[in-house]
Design an enzyme around this catalytic site. Sequence first.
Site, PDB file in Angstrom:
ATOM      1  N   LYS A   1       0.842  -1.204   0.000  1.00 57.87           N
ATOM      2  CA  LYS A   1       0.000   0.000   0.000  1.00 57.87           C
ATOM      3  C   LYS A   1       0.875   1.251   0.000  1.00 57.87           C
ATOM      4  O   LYS A   1       0.670   2.170  -0.766  1.00 57.87           O
ATOM      5  CB  LYS A   1      -0.928  -0.025   1.216  1.00 57.87           C
ATOM      6  CG  LYS A   1      -1.841   1.164   1.296  1.00 57.87           C
ATOM      7  CD  LYS A   1      -2.817   1.083   2.460  1.00 57.87           C
ATOM      8  CE  LYS A   1      -3.556   2.406   2.593  1.00 57.87           C
ATOM      9  NZ  LYS A   1      -4.490   2.449   3.707  1.00 57.87           N
TER      10      LYS A   1
ATOM     11  N   GLU B   1      10.241  -4.728   4.810  1.00 54.02           N
ATOM     12  CA  GLU B   1      10.335  -6.120   4.353  1.00 54.02           C
ATOM     13  C   GLU B   1      10.109  -6.205   2.840  1.00 54.02           C
ATOM     14  O   GLU B   1      10.879  -6.839   2.108  1.00 54.02           O
ATOM     15  CB  GLU B   1       9.277  -6.991   5.057  1.00 54.02           C
ATOM     16  CG  GLU B   1       9.493  -7.177   6.541  1.00 54.02           C
ATOM     17  CD  GLU B   1       8.835  -6.101   7.398  1.00 54.02           C
ATOM     18  OE1 GLU B   1       8.596  -4.972   6.896  1.00 54.02           O
ATOM     19  OE2 GLU B   1       8.587  -6.370   8.582  1.00 54.02           O
TER      20      GLU B   1
ATOM     21  N   GLY C   1      -4.980  -1.694   4.668  1.00 52.91           N
ATOM     22  CA  GLY C   1      -4.155  -2.823   4.193  1.00 52.91           C
ATOM     23  C   GLY C   1      -4.845  -4.161   4.415  1.00 52.91           C
ATOM     24  O   GLY C   1      -4.878  -5.016   3.525  1.00 52.91           O
ATOM     25  N   ARG C   2      -5.447  -4.360   5.598  1.00 49.78           N
ATOM     26  CA  ARG C   2      -6.050  -5.660   5.909  1.00 49.78           C
ATOM     27  C   ARG C   2      -7.417  -5.837   5.254  1.00 49.78           C
ATOM     28  O   ARG C   2      -8.073  -6.848   5.464  1.00 49.78           O
ATOM     29  CB  ARG C   2      -6.115  -5.852   7.425  1.00 49.78           C
ATOM     30  CG  ARG C   2      -6.755  -4.723   8.197  1.00 49.78           C
ATOM     31  CD  ARG C   2      -6.451  -4.835   9.688  1.00 49.78           C
ATOM     32  NE  ARG C   2      -6.924  -3.697  10.471  1.00 49.78           N
ATOM     33  CZ  ARG C   2      -6.244  -2.567  10.648  1.00 49.78           C
ATOM     34  NH1 ARG C   2      -5.046  -2.426  10.085  1.00 49.78           N
ATOM     35  NH2 ARG C   2      -6.731  -1.595  11.390  1.00 49.78           N
TER      36      ARG C   2
ATOM     37  N   GLU D   1      -5.263  -6.519  14.561  1.00 49.87           N
ATOM     38  CA  GLU D   1      -4.746  -5.202  14.188  1.00 49.87           C
ATOM     39  C   GLU D   1      -5.883  -4.172  14.271  1.00 49.87           C
ATOM     40  O   GLU D   1      -5.649  -3.000  14.555  1.00 49.87           O
ATOM     41  CB  GLU D   1      -4.145  -5.244  12.769  1.00 49.87           C
ATOM     42  CG  GLU D   1      -3.081  -4.201  12.532  1.00 49.87           C
ATOM     43  CD  GLU D   1      -2.309  -4.393  11.232  1.00 49.87           C
ATOM     44  OE1 GLU D   1      -2.891  -4.250  10.152  1.00 49.87           O
ATOM     45  OE2 GLU D   1      -1.080  -4.668  11.290  1.00 49.87           O
TER      46      GLU D   1
ATOM     47  N   HIS E   1      -5.743 -32.856  17.418  1.00 50.87           N
ATOM     48  CA  HIS E   1      -4.606 -33.640  17.906  1.00 50.87           C
ATOM     49  C   HIS E   1      -3.494 -32.734  18.421  1.00 50.87           C
ATOM     50  O   HIS E   1      -2.356 -33.173  18.564  1.00 50.87           O
ATOM     51  CB  HIS E   1      -4.092 -34.553  16.790  1.00 50.87           C
ATOM     52  CG  HIS E   1      -5.152 -35.509  16.330  1.00 50.87           C
ATOM     53  ND1 HIS E   1      -5.369 -36.719  16.931  1.00 50.87           N
ATOM     54  CD2 HIS E   1      -6.105 -35.383  15.369  1.00 50.87           C
ATOM     55  CE1 HIS E   1      -6.391 -37.327  16.336  1.00 50.87           C
ATOM     56  NE2 HIS E   1      -6.858 -36.532  15.385  1.00 50.87           N
TER      57      HIS E   1
ATOM     58  N   LYS F   1       8.871  -0.989  14.607  1.00 48.41           N
ATOM     59  CA  LYS F   1       9.504  -0.639  13.319  1.00 48.41           C
ATOM     60  C   LYS F   1      10.598   0.399  13.548  1.00 48.41           C
ATOM     61  O   LYS F   1      11.700   0.310  13.008  1.00 48.41           O
ATOM     62  CB  LYS F   1       8.476  -0.043  12.359  1.00 48.41           C
ATOM     63  CG  LYS F   1       7.496  -1.012  11.756  1.00 48.41           C
ATOM     64  CD  LYS F   1       6.632  -0.269  10.725  1.00 48.41           C
ATOM     65  CE  LYS F   1       5.440  -1.085  10.289  1.00 48.41           C
ATOM     66  NZ  LYS F   1       4.516  -0.357   9.437  1.00 48.41           N
TER      67      LYS F   1
HETATM   68  O1  F6P Z   1       2.825  -2.954   9.806  1.00 51.82           O
HETATM   69  C1  F6P Z   1       1.477  -3.158   9.611  1.00 51.82           C
HETATM   70  C2  F6P Z   1       1.062  -2.803   8.216  1.00 51.82           C
HETATM   71  O2  F6P Z   1       1.018  -1.436   8.064  1.00 51.82           O
HETATM   72  C3  F6P Z   1      -0.274  -3.442   7.861  1.00 51.82           C
HETATM   73  O3  F6P Z   1      -1.345  -2.728   8.311  1.00 51.82           O
HETATM   74  C4  F6P Z   1      -0.156  -3.567   6.393  1.00 51.82           C
HETATM   75  O4  F6P Z   1      -1.088  -4.472   5.889  1.00 51.82           O
HETATM   76  C5  F6P Z   1       1.274  -4.038   6.275  1.00 51.82           C
HETATM   77  O5  F6P Z   1       1.967  -3.322   7.261  1.00 51.82           O
HETATM   78  C6  F6P Z   1       1.912  -3.836   4.933  1.00 51.82           C
HETATM   79  O6  F6P Z   1       1.905  -2.496   4.546  1.00 51.82           O
HETATM   80  P1  F6P Z   1       2.122  -2.086   3.044  1.00 51.82           P
HETATM   81  O7  F6P Z   1       1.037  -2.703   2.231  1.00 51.82           O
HETATM   82  O8  F6P Z   1       2.090  -0.597   3.028  1.00 51.82           O
HETATM   83  O9  F6P Z   1       3.472  -2.609   2.612  1.00 51.82           O
END
Ligand code: F6P
Length: 548
Positions: free
Chosen positions: A206, A212, A266-267, A352, A383, A511
């Site tokens: 987003k 990452e 995002g979610r 979240e 199990h 972060k």
């Molecule tokens: O760190 C949480 C978050 O902001 C989530 O809400 C989001 O889905 C995820 O990181 C990834 O963010 P982006 O889509 O901006 O890379």
Amino acid sequence: MDSPDLSEALYALEAHHGDIGDMTIADLFAHDPRRFADFHVVLDDLLFDFSKHRIERTTLKLLLDLAGAARLEARRDALFAGAIVNKTERRPALHMALRNMSGTPMFADGIDVMPQVLAERRKMLAFAEAVRGGALKSASGECFTHIVNIGIGGSDLGPAMAARALSPFVSSHLDLNFVANVDGADLADTLQRIDLARTLFVVSSKTFTTLETMTNARAARQAVIDALGETAVSAQFCAVSTAAQEVASFGIRDDRRFLFWDWVGGRYSLWSSIGLSLAIGIGTQNFEDFLRGGEDIDKHFLAAPLAANIPVLMALIEIWYRDFWDYAAQAVIPYDQRLARFPAYLQQLEMESNGKSVDLAGAPLDIETGPIIFGEPGTNAQHAFFQLFHQGTAIVPVDFLLAATSIAGDPKQHHLLVANCLAQSEALMRGRSLAEVEAKLTAQGLAGDAIAALAPHKVFSGNRPSSTLLYKSLTPRTLGRLIALYEHKVFVQSVIWNIDPFDQWGVELGKELALRLAPLVADPQASTAMLDSSTAGLIAHLRGLRGP
Ligand code: F6P
């Protein structure tokens, strides 16, 4: 919780909790032959059974009073009308527009978003079809056979969960992969499995700034350059984001940029172009069916009376346990192997969203909010951790998810799966008393001493609640329905708790600290004097383990 109506509704529930404390779910069934009839809702092929709960009609009435006191219907209508429901980020949350199939106007900031939503959806699906059908070629002129989505959180969990859930609908010539973790092993293992010359990377973020994702995207780009040369990059990469400028700076061509908007959390973004890798896998018709499933639930949420409104009932029952019984966890157990990642997806969606401890005005809450969500597919979970569900001191309400028929699975095996699911909810509710255990052991021929020693270990207290969501089969439309049910459940809860379910400030501190620590981890000479002694001690030991 400063509204007098709300306080009154909460007090009434508290008093009612005291009144029915001793009543068991088994008693409720014994005294009420109509219990199942009155405590389930059907929506097409989907049935929501909420009869196996510690609730009676009065409980439901009081919970619905609570929803009324929180002005749930007005708040729901404001959500759909594009009001600024995400107060701290000053945004609407209009993910429902992404699955609005008729194009009926929906507004954010007074502007109808549907023309741009439909245009972007068309662009994304046309691209997906070109990849899928082989019209779009890789740098070496081959068809794409591997898709690698690089993203994390909402830019990973949704498409990864859905690709697994809908695997029978994914074209067999396509191999969908998902790389999320900044642990280089994630990308390295994926690169091992794929043929780079026939791989399309979908960078999904987003913000297009997430550590990452950008780290993995740069590493993947380097791998493509090393194997195929710099010129291959433009053919092997595309991106999905709200940050058009950042995507362009990364070197992604205009016709390969798929946008969405800051009013999509995002979610909640799987319904947008974030679903690109899924759309490549399952094709336009199936992707649109998936969207239709979400739209079905939007219509139900808007139109069904609250007493027969599935997401409202799911939310209120969970609030009953969280706030009046002090149950801290909620399990989601799909008896549907392909929903293996659904609990993980819900963990982000729910925790979240509702893992908050201040209200919309920033005041500390005096009520418990979001429970811990976890789960694994049944029967595997039986199990592993079901022992605690049946005999532990903690009570964990369970959502069972069950398909009537299996797609491409052996029907006889499916009978066993269904029987196990039904048996678990029955066992949790009914339990087994000491007298029943003793009778059973006596019938097995055990002596008095042996019975006395063993019997207490074999008692099941029962009275442990569960819901069951039963559907025909796990199609794209069913999956869309399931996700949207949980989305609206989360929203309803946020209204009662008066919290912002659309922000996630709780992820920021870690972060920030990681960025501060990264140079100290990388440089063995860097001073750690400013750190607390635990963090400094861990870094010192780590340096020792790495050697000079
Ligand atoms: O760190 C949480 C978050 O902001 C989530 O809400 C989001 O889905 C995820 O990181 C990834 O963010 P982006 O889509 O901006 O890379």
